[in-house]
Design a protein around this motif. Structure first.
Motif, PDB file in Angstrom:
ATOM      1  N   UNK A 135       0.836  -1.201   0.000  1.00  0.00           N
ATOM      2  CA  UNK A 135       0.000   0.000   0.000  1.00  0.00           C
ATOM      3  C   UNK A 135       0.871   1.252   0.000  1.00  0.00           C
ATOM      4  N   UNK A 136       1.906   1.276   0.821  1.00  0.00           N
ATOM      5  CA  UNK A 136       2.805   2.430   0.869  1.00  0.00           C
ATOM      6  C   UNK A 136       3.503   2.625  -0.464  1.00  0.00           C
ATOM      7  N   UNK A 137       3.962   1.538  -1.061  1.00  0.00           N
ATOM      8  CA  UNK A 137       4.627   1.595  -2.376  1.00  0.00           C
ATOM      9  C   UNK A 137       3.688   2.216  -3.405  1.00  0.00           C
ATOM     10  N   UNK A 138       2.464   1.735  -3.459  1.00  0.00           N
ATOM     11  CA  UNK A 138       1.510   2.227  -4.451  1.00  0.00           C
ATOM     12  C   UNK A 138       1.097   3.670  -4.157  1.00  0.00           C
ATOM     13  N   UNK A 139       0.915   4.015  -2.891  1.00  0.00           N
ATOM     14  CA  UNK A 139       0.547   5.391  -2.540  1.00  0.00           C
ATOM     15  C   UNK A 139       1.698   6.359  -2.805  1.00  0.00           C
ATOM     16  N   UNK A 140       2.928   5.887  -2.697  1.00  0.00           N
ATOM     17  CA  UNK A 140       4.082   6.716  -3.045  1.00  0.00           C
ATOM     18  C   UNK A 140       4.089   7.004  -4.544  1.00  0.00           C
ATOM     19  N   UNK A 141       3.827   5.983  -5.343  1.00  0.00           N
ATOM     20  CA  UNK A 141       3.708   6.177  -6.796  1.00  0.00           C
ATOM     21  C   UNK A 141       2.589   7.173  -7.079  1.00  0.00           C
ATOM     22  N   UNK A 142       1.476   7.021  -6.377  1.00  0.00           N
ATOM     23  CA  UNK A 142       0.320   7.900  -6.583  1.00  0.00           C
ATOM     24  C   UNK A 142       0.677   9.343  -6.257  1.00  0.00           C
ATOM     25  N   UNK A 143       1.322   9.552  -5.133  1.00  0.00           N
ATOM     26  CA  UNK A 143       1.698  10.910  -4.744  1.00  0.00           C
ATOM     27  C   UNK A 143       2.633  11.525  -5.786  1.00  0.00           C
ATOM     28  N   UNK A 144       3.625  10.762  -6.215  1.00  0.00           N
ATOM     29  CA  UNK A 144       4.584  11.258  -7.207  1.00  0.00           C
ATOM     30  C   UNK A 144       3.884  11.610  -8.519  1.00  0.00           C
ATOM     31  N   UNK A 145       2.987  10.740  -8.975  1.00  0.00           N
ATOM     32  CA  UNK A 145       2.253  11.001 -10.218  1.00  0.00           C
ATOM     33  C   UNK A 145       1.361  12.235 -10.106  1.00  0.00           C
ATOM     34  N   UNK A 146       0.699  12.391  -8.978  1.00  0.00           N
ATOM     35  CA  UNK A 146      -0.193  13.541  -8.792  1.00  0.00           C
ATOM     36  C   UNK A 146       0.611  14.843  -8.761  1.00  0.00           C
ATOM     37  N   UNK A 147       1.738  14.829  -8.061  1.00  0.00           N
ATOM     38  CA  UNK A 147       2.589  16.017  -8.010  1.00  0.00           C
ATOM     39  C   UNK A 147       3.138  16.329  -9.404  1.00  0.00           C
ATOM     40  N   UNK A 148       3.523  15.297 -10.155  1.00  0.00           N
ATOM     41  CA  UNK A 148       3.976  15.506 -11.533  1.00  0.00           C
ATOM     42  C   UNK A 148       2.886  16.165 -12.373  1.00  0.00           C
TER      43      UNK A 148
END
Length: 193
Positions: A83-96
């Motif tokens: 979950x943390x791995x996927x939410x980290x990807x999500x945060x990075x994508x949203x910020x991008x």
């Protein structure tokens, strides 16, 4: 493969999210569907919170799960939970996405300014603009250093208040106060009602 009901037991076995990511790394579509079903609401919620636009949030969420499918082999359960791995990807994508949107607006603004300046050949009006620019520069010099720094980062650097707070390593409320007070002082100095 996701284990199904055991013929000996009536309880359903649900694999851990980490096991699902491992199965996804091997190309298991059923494991991917299970992972999606469990984590998509959390991922979408995070993205929606950051982007505040439902259509963009749906698009970015889809991109996140495509990335998870393509890069599941990179997941290291020793470093983080699935979950943390996927939410980290999500945060990075949203910020991008936020940064790309800001860059697009800035490009549009620069193009608009260039077009305006190219069509603007009245010498008297150019002199007035130059005078106003000098007045603004002088007014900015009269702000306190913390106010000037926060305003420059936010308005001339294109950073959000959160990014300014991160850059200056200050609480968000302090940054907002500095910008608000600085803008009020600029309005007073410039004689803007």
């Amino acid at each position: 493969m996701i284990p199904n009901r055991s013929s000996e037991s009536t309880s359903e076995f649900t694999p851990s999210m980490e096991a699902l990511v491992s199965q996804v790394a091997q190309g298991d579509e059923a494991a991917f569907a299970h992972l999606y079903d469990h984590l998509a609401p959390r991922v979408f919620g995070l993205v929606r919170h950051l982007l505040r636009d439902e259509a963009q949030s749906e698009e970015v969420t889809q991109e996140i799960f495509v990335e998870a499918w393509q890069h599941a082999a990179r997941f290291d359960p020793q470093r983080a939970s699935a979950a943390t791995w996927l939410l980290t990807i999500a945060h990075r994508r949203a910020v991008d996405r936020i940064r790309a949107s800001q860059a697009s607006r800035q490009r549009d603004l620069k193009v608009g300014i260039q077009e305006f300046q190219e069509s603007y050949d009245d010498v008297e009006d150019s002199a007035i603009l130059h005078d106003e620019s000098e007045r603004m520069t002088d007014a900015m010099k009269q702000l306190s250093d913390p106010q000037r720094q926060a305003i420059q980062l936010a308005y001339f650097g294109g950073l959000t208040y959160v990014e300014v707070a991160d850059r200056l390593q200050l609480p968000l409320g302090t940054v907002k106060t500095r910008i608000r007070d600085g803008m009020k002082k600029l309005r007073d100095l410039m004689g803007v009602a």
